[in-house]
Write an enzyme that holds these catalytic residues in place. Structure first.
Site, PDB file in Angstrom:
ATOM      1  N   LEU A 133       0.685  -1.121  -0.183  1.00 58.19           N
ATOM      2  CA  LEU A 133      -0.230  -0.082  -0.040  1.00 58.19           C
ATOM      3  C   LEU A 133       0.815   1.288  -0.081  1.00 58.19           C
ATOM      4  CD1 LEU A 133      -2.357  -1.037   2.832  1.00 58.19           C
ATOM      5  CD2 LEU A 133      -2.559  -1.735   0.605  1.00 58.19           C
ATOM      6  N   GLU A 135       3.569   4.133  -0.320  1.00 60.29           N
ATOM      7  CA  GLU A 135       4.621   4.798  -1.272  1.00 60.29           C
ATOM      8  C   GLU A 135       5.664   5.469  -0.990  1.00 60.29           C
ATOM      9  OE1 GLU A 135       2.118   5.947  -4.600  1.00 60.29           O
ATOM     10  OE2 GLU A 135       1.422   3.707  -5.084  1.00 60.29           O
ATOM     11  N   ARG A 276      13.879  -6.492  41.937  1.00 58.99           N
ATOM     12  CA  ARG A 276      15.041  -5.105  42.211  1.00 58.99           C
ATOM     13  C   ARG A 276      15.231  -4.319  43.290  1.00 58.99           C
ATOM     14  NH1 ARG A 276      20.015  -4.281  39.678  1.00 58.99           N
ATOM     15  NH2 ARG A 276      20.330  -1.867  39.731  1.00 58.99           N
ATOM     16  N   GLY A 349      18.445   1.670  33.601  1.00 62.02           N
ATOM     17  CA  GLY A 349      19.397   1.604  32.608  1.00 62.02           C
ATOM     18  C   GLY A 349      19.293   0.323  31.883  1.00 62.02           C
ATOM     19  N   GLU A 372      -1.671   0.981   9.570  1.00 64.45           N
ATOM     20  CA  GLU A 372      -3.189   1.026   9.496  1.00 64.45           C
ATOM     21  C   GLU A 372      -3.601   2.377  10.042  1.00 64.45           C
ATOM     22  OE1 GLU A 372      -1.673  -1.733   9.212  1.00 64.45           O
ATOM     23  OE2 GLU A 372      -3.186  -3.653   8.846  1.00 64.45           O
ATOM     24  N   THR A 374      -1.950   6.327  10.728  1.00 61.74           N
ATOM     25  CA  THR A 374      -1.260   6.923  12.230  1.00 61.74           C
ATOM     26  C   THR A 374      -2.210   7.466  12.965  1.00 61.74           C
ATOM     27  OG1 THR A 374      -1.444   9.063  11.107  1.00 61.74           O
ATOM     28  CG2 THR A 374       0.530   7.755  10.467  1.00 61.74           C
ATOM     29  N   SER A 375      -1.710   7.833  14.299  1.00 66.42           N
ATOM     30  CA  SER A 375      -2.436   8.228  15.200  1.00 66.42           C
ATOM     31  C   SER A 375      -3.121   9.673  14.993  1.00 66.42           C
ATOM     32  CB  SER A 375      -1.542   8.560  16.666  1.00 66.42           C
ATOM     33  OG  SER A 375      -1.060   7.345  17.002  1.00 66.42           O
TER      34      SER A 375
HETATM   35  C1  LIG Z   1       7.188  -1.603  11.066  1.00 63.90           C
HETATM   36  C2  LIG Z   1       6.518  -1.006   9.725  1.00 63.90           C
HETATM   37  C3  LIG Z   1       5.609  -1.958   9.036  1.00 63.90           C
HETATM   38  C4  LIG Z   1       4.890  -1.442   8.063  1.00 63.90           C
HETATM   39  N1  LIG Z   1       4.346  -2.360   7.102  1.00 63.90           N
HETATM   40  C5  LIG Z   1       3.646  -1.963   6.069  1.00 63.90           C
HETATM   41  C6  LIG Z   1       3.173  -3.035   5.024  1.00 63.90           C
HETATM   42  O1  LIG Z   1       3.242  -4.135   5.109  1.00 63.90           O
HETATM   43  N2  LIG Z   1       2.664  -2.284   4.111  1.00 63.90           N
HETATM   44  C7  LIG Z   1       2.514  -1.260   3.767  1.00 63.90           C
HETATM   45  O2  LIG Z   1       1.797  -0.769   2.691  1.00 63.90           O
HETATM   46  N3  LIG Z   1       2.953  -0.100   4.749  1.00 63.90           N
HETATM   47  C8  LIG Z   1       3.592  -0.764   5.789  1.00 63.90           C
HETATM   48  N4  LIG Z   1       4.098   0.293   6.754  1.00 63.90           N
HETATM   49  C9  LIG Z   1       4.101   1.737   6.447  1.00 63.90           C
HETATM   50  C10 LIG Z   1       2.901   2.400   7.197  1.00 63.90           C
HETATM   51  O3  LIG Z   1       1.558   2.007   6.804  1.00 63.90           O
HETATM   52  C11 LIG Z   1       2.978   3.908   6.939  1.00 63.90           C
HETATM   53  O4  LIG Z   1       4.294   4.398   7.634  1.00 63.90           O
HETATM   54  C12 LIG Z   1       2.070   4.723   7.605  1.00 63.90           C
HETATM   55  O5  LIG Z   1       1.011   4.479   6.644  1.00 63.90           O
HETATM   56  C13 LIG Z   1       2.190   6.142   7.415  1.00 63.90           C
HETATM   57  O6  LIG Z   1       2.791   6.562   6.070  1.00 63.90           O
HETATM   58  P1  LIG Z   1       4.191   7.303   6.124  1.00 63.90           P
HETATM   59  O7  LIG Z   1       4.985   6.735   6.882  1.00 63.90           O
HETATM   60  O8  LIG Z   1       4.363   7.527   4.745  1.00 63.90           O
HETATM   61  O9  LIG Z   1       3.629   8.907   6.821  1.00 63.90           O
HETATM   62  P2  LIG Z   1       3.063  10.298   6.137  1.00 63.90           P
HETATM   63  O10 LIG Z   1       1.704   9.731   5.210  1.00 63.90           O
HETATM   64  O11 LIG Z   1       4.024  10.603   5.356  1.00 63.90           O
HETATM   65  O12 LIG Z   1       2.961  11.074   7.326  1.00 63.90           O
HETATM   66  C14 LIG Z   1       3.666  11.590   7.985  1.00 63.90           C
HETATM   67  C15 LIG Z   1       3.028  12.307   9.286  1.00 63.90           C
HETATM   68  O13 LIG Z   1       2.137  13.307   8.983  1.00 63.90           O
HETATM   69  C16 LIG Z   1       1.005  12.943   9.521  1.00 63.90           C
HETATM   70  N5  LIG Z   1      -0.311  13.604   8.655  1.00 63.90           N
HETATM   71  C17 LIG Z   1      -0.221  12.869   7.432  1.00 63.90           C
HETATM   72  N6  LIG Z   1      -1.565  13.298   6.795  1.00 63.90           N
HETATM   73  C18 LIG Z   1      -2.231  14.124   8.014  1.00 63.90           C
HETATM   74  C19 LIG Z   1      -3.359  14.873   8.083  1.00 63.90           C
HETATM   75  N7  LIG Z   1      -4.231  14.904   7.241  1.00 63.90           N
HETATM   76  N8  LIG Z   1      -3.699  15.415   9.311  1.00 63.90           N
HETATM   77  C20 LIG Z   1      -2.417  15.422  10.240  1.00 63.90           C
HETATM   78  N9  LIG Z   1      -1.391  14.877  10.279  1.00 63.90           N
HETATM   79  C21 LIG Z   1      -1.145  14.052   9.210  1.00 63.90           C
HETATM   80  C22 LIG Z   1       0.871  11.691   9.763  1.00 63.90           C
HETATM   81  O14 LIG Z   1       0.216  11.162  10.905  1.00 63.90           O
HETATM   82  C23 LIG Z   1       2.467  11.441  10.344  1.00 63.90           C
HETATM   83  O15 LIG Z   1       2.624  11.811  11.563  1.00 63.90           O
HETATM   84  C24 LIG Z   1       4.683  -0.112   7.696  1.00 63.90           C
HETATM   85  C25 LIG Z   1       5.441   0.933   8.481  1.00 63.90           C
HETATM   86  C26 LIG Z   1       6.334   0.335   9.587  1.00 63.90           C
HETATM   87  C27 LIG Z   1       7.057   1.269  10.385  1.00 63.90           C
END
Ligand SMILES: Cc1cc2nc3c(=O)[nH]c(=O)nc-3n(C[C@H](O)[C@H](O)[C@H](O)COP(=O)(O)OP(=O)(O)OC[C@H]3O[C@@H](n4cnc5c(N)ncnc54)[C@H](O)[C@@H]3O)c2cc1C
Length: 392
Positions: A133, A135, A276, A349, A372, A374-375
Site C-alpha cells: 500500500l 509509497e 530489584r 538503565g 493501519e 497513524t495516530s
Molecule cells: C514497521 C512497519 C511496518 C509497515 N508495514 C507496512 C506494510 O506491510 N505495507 C504497507 O503498505 N505499509 C507498511 N508500513 C507503512 C505504514 O503503513 C506507513 O508508515 C503509514 O501509513 C504512514 O505513512 P508514512 O510513513 O508515509 O507517513 P506520512 O503519510 O508521510 O505522514 C507523516 C506524518 O504526517 C501526519 N499526517 C499525514 N496526513 C495528515 C493529516 N491529514 N492530518 C494530520 N497529520 C497528518 C502523519 O500522521 C504522520 O505523523 C509499515 C510501517 C512500519 C513502520
C-alpha cells in the site's frame, strides 16, 4: 502474573474464548517466546516460528472452515492476535496481514476462483501474504497514490514503488493497490491479488531500517509488471472501498496486537519491580513505581475493552464500525508505546541493554502507531465523527 490481573484480562469473554486464549498463550510461551530474542539478535525473519502456526489453526482464524480455516468469531481472532503479539510482533503481523487485509478482502470482494485459489493455502501456511500500500511519497494519503495500473490486452501493467512492505520477500500472495487514472484520485484506485513469484518485472529490495530488522521490510518495484484481469479484486476503479474494509479489519487486529504488547510490558515490569532493590527495599514498594504499574494496567484494560467491544460489534454484523475502529487503534497503540516507556523506566538503565526484552518493545509499539493509520489520522477521523462532518 497475579490472579487479579488474570481475572481482569478475561473479563467478559465466553468460555470458548477463554479456552482460545489459554491455548494460544501456552503455545506462544512454549514454542515462540524462547526463540524471539535469538531471531532479534540474528536479525532473522522467523520462518521457522511461523511454520508452527497452522497446526493450531492460527494462520486462518478469519478464514471459514470450508476454505480450511478455523474461523469461530472476531473476538477470538482478536484474542489470538493479542496473545501472539504478547510474545512476538512479527509472528502476530503475519497472522494479522494475512487475515485482516488479505483473507478478509478476498472473502468480501473475491471471486469464487480467487477464494479457492488462495484461502486454503493461507490457512495451511503455504502462502504468506503481503500488503503493498505505502509509497515513498506517503502512506496516509492513499487516494493520491502514484503506482499505476494501465489497461492492456488481458490485464494490467503495474508501474511504481511501494515501501515499508512487511513479509514481501517471503510472500506467495500480494495485495496491491494501484490507480487506473491518477486524476480520478480515490476513484481510480484498484485492488489486485496476485502471486509475486509469477510477476516478471518485479524487484524486491531491502528497505533500509535502523531497527526492527528481523521484519525484513522491503521496497517493492513494479516495472511493467503484467497482472491478468482475474487478479483484480472487485471492480477496476472501485478499490478504495476494498481498501477501506481491509484497513477497518486491519485496525482491529493491530489494536489487538497493541493490547498484547501493552500486556507484555506489564508482565516484564511487575516481576522486575518486585525483585530489584534500592535503598533497602523492593522498587515495587516505592509509590512512584507503583503509579507507573497502575497506569500501565489501567491503560491496557481501557485499550482491551475498546478492542473487545469493536470485536463484538463486528461479530454482531455491524458492517463498518469506523469510529470504534479508530478509537481502538488510537488508544491501543498509544497504550503500547506508553507502557513500553513506563516499563523501561522501571528497568532503569538495564532497559537499554541486550539482556532485557523491555527496550525492544518500544520501537515495535511506536511502529504500531503508524501502520493501519497513524495516530493523527485516527484523531482526525474521531473528531470528524464527533463533529458530524463524517458519518461513516
Ligand atoms: C514497521 C512497519 C511496518 C509497515 N508495514 C507496512 C506494510 O506491510 N505495507 C504497507 O503498505 N505499509 C507498511 N508500513 C507503512 C505504514 O503503513 C506507513 O508508515 C503509514 O501509513 C504512514 O505513512 P508514512 O510513513 O508515509 O507517513 P506520512 O503519510 O508521510 O505522514 C507523516 C506524518 O504526517 C501526519 N499526517 C499525514 N496526513 C495528515 C493529516 N491529514 N492530518 C494530520 N497529520 C497528518 C502523519 O500522521 C504522520 O505523523 C509499515 C510501517 C512500519 C513502520
Amino acid at each position: 502474573m497475579t490472579a487479579a490481573l488474570d481475572r481482569m484480562m478475561d473479563f467478559d469473554l465466553s468460555e470458548e474464548q477463554r479456552l482460545v486464549r489459554r491455548m494460544v498463550r501456552e503455545f506462544a510461551e512454549a514454542e515462540i517466546l524462547p526463540h524471539v530474542e535469538r531471531c532479534e539478535r540474528e536479525e532473522r525473519y522467523p520462518t521457522d516460528l511461523i511454520a508452527k502456526l497452522p497446526e493450531l489453526g492460527l494462520l486462518g482464524p478469519m478464514i471459514p472452515e470450508e476454505y480450511g480455516g478455523s474461523f469461530s468469531d472476531v473476538v477470538s481472532y482478536g484474542v489470538i492476535c493479542e496473545e501472539l503479539a504478547r510474545v512476538d510482533w512479527v509472528v502476530a503481523s503475519v497472522v494479522s496481514v494475512a487475515n485482516s487485509l488479505v483473507a478478509g478482502s478476498l472473502l468480501e470482494f473475491g471471486t469464487d476462483q480467487q477464494k479457492s485459489r488462495y484461502l486454503p493455502g493461507i490457512a495451511k501456511g503455504e502462502i504468506i501474504c503481503s500488503a503493498c500500500l505505502t509509497e515513498p511519497r506517503g502512506g496516509t494519503d492513499l487516494g493520491n497514490m502514484e503506482t499505476t495500473a494501465t489497461k492492456v490486452d488481458g490485464g494490467f501493467l503495474l508501474n511504481g514503488t511501494k515501501v515499508f512492505i512487511s513479509h514481501a520477500d517471503h510472500a506467495g500472495l500480494f495485495f496491491i493497490v494501484a490507480t487506473i487514472d491518477r486524476s480520478l484520485k480515490h476513484k481510480g484506485v484498484t485492488a489486485f491479488v496476485a502471486d509475486p513469484r509469477e510477476m516478471e518485472g518485479l524487484t524486491i529490495g531491502a528497505f533500509p531500517m535502523r531497527t526492527l530488522k528481523r521484519d525484513n521490510l522491503a521496497e517493492v518495484h513494479f516495472e511493467d509488471v503484467f497482472v491478468p484481469d482475474d487478479a483484480v479484486l472487485g471492480v477496476p476503479g472501485r478499490g478504495f472501498p476494498v481498501l477501506g474494509k481491509a484497513l477497518d479489519m486491519g485496525r482491529f487486529s493491530v489494536a489487538a496486537r497493541c493490547v498484547g504488547q501493552s500486556q507484555r510490558a506489564i508482565d516484564l515490569a511487575v516481576p522486575y519491580a518486585m525483585e530489584r532493590e534500592a535503598f533497602g527495599q523492593k522498587i515495587g514498594e516505592f509509590q512512584m513505581i507503583q503509579t507507573k504499574i497502575a497506569e500501565m494496567v489501567a491503560r491496557t484494560e481501557q485499550a482491551r475493552l475498546l478492542v473487545y467491544r469493536l470485536g463484538r460489534m463486528k461479530d454482531a454484523g455491524i458492517p463498518r464500525c469506523s469510529m470504534e475502529s479508530s478509537l481502538a487503534k488510537l488508544k491501543a497503540s498509544q497504550a503500547a508505546t506508553q507502557n513500553a516507556l513506563d516499563g523501561m523506566q522501571v528497568f532503569g538503565g538495564y532497559s537499554v541493554t541486550a539482556e532485557y526484552e523491555i527496550g525492544r518493545l518500544l520501537m515495535e509499539a511506536k511502529a504500531l502507531e503508524f501502520g493501519e493509520g497513524t495516530s493523527e489520522l485516527h484523531q482526525k477521523l474521531i473528531a470528524e465523527f464527533a463533529l458530524g462532518i463524517r458519518t461513516q
